[in-house]
Write an enzyme that holds these catalytic residues in place. Structure first.
Site, PDB file in Angstrom:
ATOM      1  N   LYS A  83       0.799  -1.230   0.000  1.00 50.96           N
ATOM      2  CA  LYS A  83       0.000   0.000   0.000  1.00 50.96           C
ATOM      3  C   LYS A  83       0.835   1.285   0.000  1.00 50.96           C
ATOM      4  CE  LYS A  83      -4.537  -1.470   1.217  1.00 50.96           C
ATOM      5  NZ  LYS A  83      -4.397  -2.915   1.520  1.00 50.96           N
ATOM      6  N   GLU A 105     -10.123   7.212   3.345  1.00 50.09           N
ATOM      7  CA  GLU A 105     -10.912   6.342   4.213  1.00 50.09           C
ATOM      8  C   GLU A 105     -10.151   5.040   4.379  1.00 50.09           C
ATOM      9  OE1 GLU A 105     -11.147   4.117   1.558  1.00 50.09           O
ATOM     10  OE2 GLU A 105     -11.054   5.942   0.366  1.00 50.09           O
ATOM     11  N   SER A 372       1.517  -9.994  -1.226  1.00 51.38           N
ATOM     12  CA  SER A 372       1.151  -8.585  -1.029  1.00 51.38           C
ATOM     13  C   SER A 372       1.381  -8.042   0.378  1.00 51.38           C
ATOM     14  CB  SER A 372      -0.311  -8.366  -1.424  1.00 51.38           C
ATOM     15  OG  SER A 372      -1.170  -9.192  -0.652  1.00 51.38           O
TER      16      SER A 372
END
Ligand SMILES: *Cc1c(COP(=O)(O)O)cnc(C)c1O
Length: 389
Positions: A83, A105, A372
């Site tokens: 991320k 968010e 990931s």
């Protein structure tokens, strides 16, 4: 048409957001290719995020399945998942655009954390909208975000979960886009967000390509990635879309079963519809009302699939797959016992797919799993599954 992938994508937003979207698109096209931006971005990726991440040959896991498996170690990015690649890129872009503040968010808190990390580096204030239910469920990440200086904005409307927080963030952005950037966390939302996020995550696939050529002297036969919005998957796939001999597998959250209301498998259960400003594959009832998704993996618990992933699955370039929760927990254990690594529950969907569909791969195959994220954040859920049943 701009921002369209087949029928998918577009800008299904109210008039008051159009100005902000156009400003963002123009800024991205101008700033992203500039030498100044590239210099600073590459420096942050290398020395703060820890790139390039290793492409690890998982010898024991390979012996178990009967073909060569490499893990692209995005769990080693600072913060524990892919991320941050996107958060750093967008925060730097926002700074160059003269913005003073980031809003976003988050559901599980992973994207919120990446955003406040990137915000601090770029000297931008960060405010994070979070459903009241999610604030309760994710107390540990909320504390971390607060320590890093983020302002948490509780969202009470609707069911008090992610989709309500997204609506609230879009509303806030419409009111203050002159000073504020909405840092979108996945390849979803109105154009240009899906393209911007895919571009920043594309570093994953470019590295895979270089690393596998160096290690094996050829491209892989398959790349397997988990996803909901699709950012880690597209990031890994993009450098290989034109390579017809590289099979691409997108693994979504099957939840408990496909028959019940207990799933997040939007490619199996959904159809095209509009969610959060974009036309995409989405779970909905016969009247077009969005249906909530369900899976034990917070990062895959979203009822929509981003427009580019939706299109590439529709034309058959990517195979849409799923793993069920019980397969996912078993995959965590297999990875832990063979390679000494505890994957995030999201990541374990991709691992479970490879474990349970060995017949789709041949003994000579080279398969890359996009690893990931790491599983620290999921330890409680994992332990509860194995030891409390
Ligand atoms: C958020 C997350 C995902 C899912 O998001 P995508 O945008 O679909 O990649 C997958 N894996 C991990 C570890 C995550 O944190």
């Amino acid at each position: 048409m701009k921002g369209r992938f087949g029928i998918y994508g577009g800008q299904y937003v109210s008039e008051i957001l159009m100005h902000a979207l156009i400003e963002l698109e123009e800024a991205f096209e101008k700033i992203y290719p500039s030498q100044e931006f590239q210099g600073e971005f590459q420096e942050l990726l290398r020395n703060y995020a820890g790139r390039p991440t290793p492409l690890y040959y998982a010898r024991n896991f390979s012996t178990l399945v009967g073909f060569k498996v490499y893990l692209k170690r995005e769990d080693m990015v600072c913060g524990g998942s892919h991320k941050l690649n996107n958060a750093l890129g967008q925060a730097l872009l926002a700074k160059k655009m003269g913005k003073k503040r980031l809003i976003t968010e988050t559901a599980a808190g992973q994207h919120g954390l990446a955003t406040v990390m990137a915000g601090n580096i770029c000297e931008l204030k960060t405010e994070i909208f979070m459903g009241v239910k999610d604030i309760q469920r994710q107390a540990a990440n909320v504390k971390k975000m607060k320590l890093l200086g983020a302002k948490i904005k509780p969202v009470k409307i609707g069911a008090g979960v992610l989709k309500d927080a997204v609506s609230e963030t879009l509303r806030e952005w419409a009111a203050c886009s002159r000073t504020t950037h909405y840092l979108m966390g996945s390849t979803v939302g109105p154009h240009p967000f899906p393209i911007i996020v895919a571009t920043f995550q594309g570093v994953i696939g470019r590295e895979i390509r270089e690393q596998i050529l160096e290690k094996e002297g050829r491209l892989p036969d398959a790349i397997v990635a988990c996803g909901s919005g699709g950012s880690n998957a597209l990031g890994a796939f993009k450098a290989f879309i034109e390579e017809e001999n590289v099979r691409l597998y997108f693994v979504e959250g099957g939840g408990e079963s496909l028959e019940s209301e207990n799933s997040a498998a939007a490619f199996q259960l959904g159809r095209p519809g509009v969610l959060h400003g974009s036309l995409m594959q989405v779970m909905q009832d016969p009247y077009g009302q969005i249906k909530p998704s369900k899976t034990r993996s917070a990062g895959l618990n979203y009822p929509g699939r981003g427009p580019e992933i939706s299109y590439l699955c529709e034309i058959g370039r990517i195979k849409a797959c799923y793993s069920f929760d019980n397969e996912v927990f078993d995959a965590v254990k297999v990875m832990a016992r063979t390679e000494g690594l505890i994957p995030a529950l999201e990541t374990a969907h991709a691992i479970a797919y490879v474990l349970n569909h060995r017949e789709e791969f041949s003994p000579g195959d080279i398969v890359v799993i996009n690893y990931s994220g790491r599983g620290d954040k999921d330890m409680e859920t994992i332990l509860r599954y194995f030891y409390e049943a």
